[in-house]
Design a protein around this motif. Sequence first.
Motif, short mmCIF file in Angstrom:
data_model
loop_
_atom_site.label_atom_id
_atom_site.label_comp_id
_atom_site.label_asym_id
_atom_site.label_seq_id
_atom_site.Cartn_x
_atom_site.Cartn_y
_atom_site.Cartn_z
N ASP A 146 0.84 -1.21 0.00
CA ASP A 146 0.00 0.00 0.00
C ASP A 146 0.87 1.26 0.00
O ASP A 146 0.58 2.23 -0.71
N ALA A 150 0.72 4.10 -2.91
CA ALA A 150 0.10 5.38 -2.55
C ALA A 150 0.58 6.56 -3.40
O ALA A 150 -0.24 7.37 -3.84
N GLN A 153 -1.32 7.39 -6.88
CA GLN A 153 -2.72 7.77 -7.03
C GLN A 153 -2.80 8.82 -8.14
O GLN A 153 -2.08 9.82 -8.09
#
Length: 181
Positions: A146, A150, A153
């Motif tokens: 994650d 991130a 995005q």
Amino acid sequence: MRTDAARNRARILSAAAAIVAERGVDGLAMADVAAAAGVGVGTLYRRFGDRSGLAYALIDARERAFQQDFLGGPPPLGPGAPPRERVRAFLHALADRTVEQLDLLVMAETAAPFARFGGAYAAHHAHLSMLIAQHSPGSDAPTLADALLAPLQAPLVAHRLRTGAVTPERLKAALDALAAW
């Protein structure tokens, strides 16, 4: 899929891609796509739901090719390279893909609160988690995956690129630093 339905889908996606190429994502109107494809607006809404569904469909072919590359393509993106090299190759390829389809990804990722975390994100996350676990057994691979995803995005990448705060090369260098566990 029925032959006529497949033909309609191809015409719709071709028309939508042409409109995006000519006018950008902001110019992607369902009525214009339907008219250019020679189908009714209702057909478009039934098949894709809304503009973000159409954006996802436009993104889909590139995503499928990307997944084929990291699952079975040549190393270092595909199997055969050490996990750390594969992570770097994966993040660089994903950064390139994000930049190439940035406006479509922004539309798709902001359509709903959790729109970003659909099928493609799940595939990316699972792949990174596997590589991280191979390289660092016992690590919290899902959370590290994650953290590595991130910065990619689409809204964040768009903001940083458009304000001049980052370039694609700097983004990749930062991802390399994050992945240097």
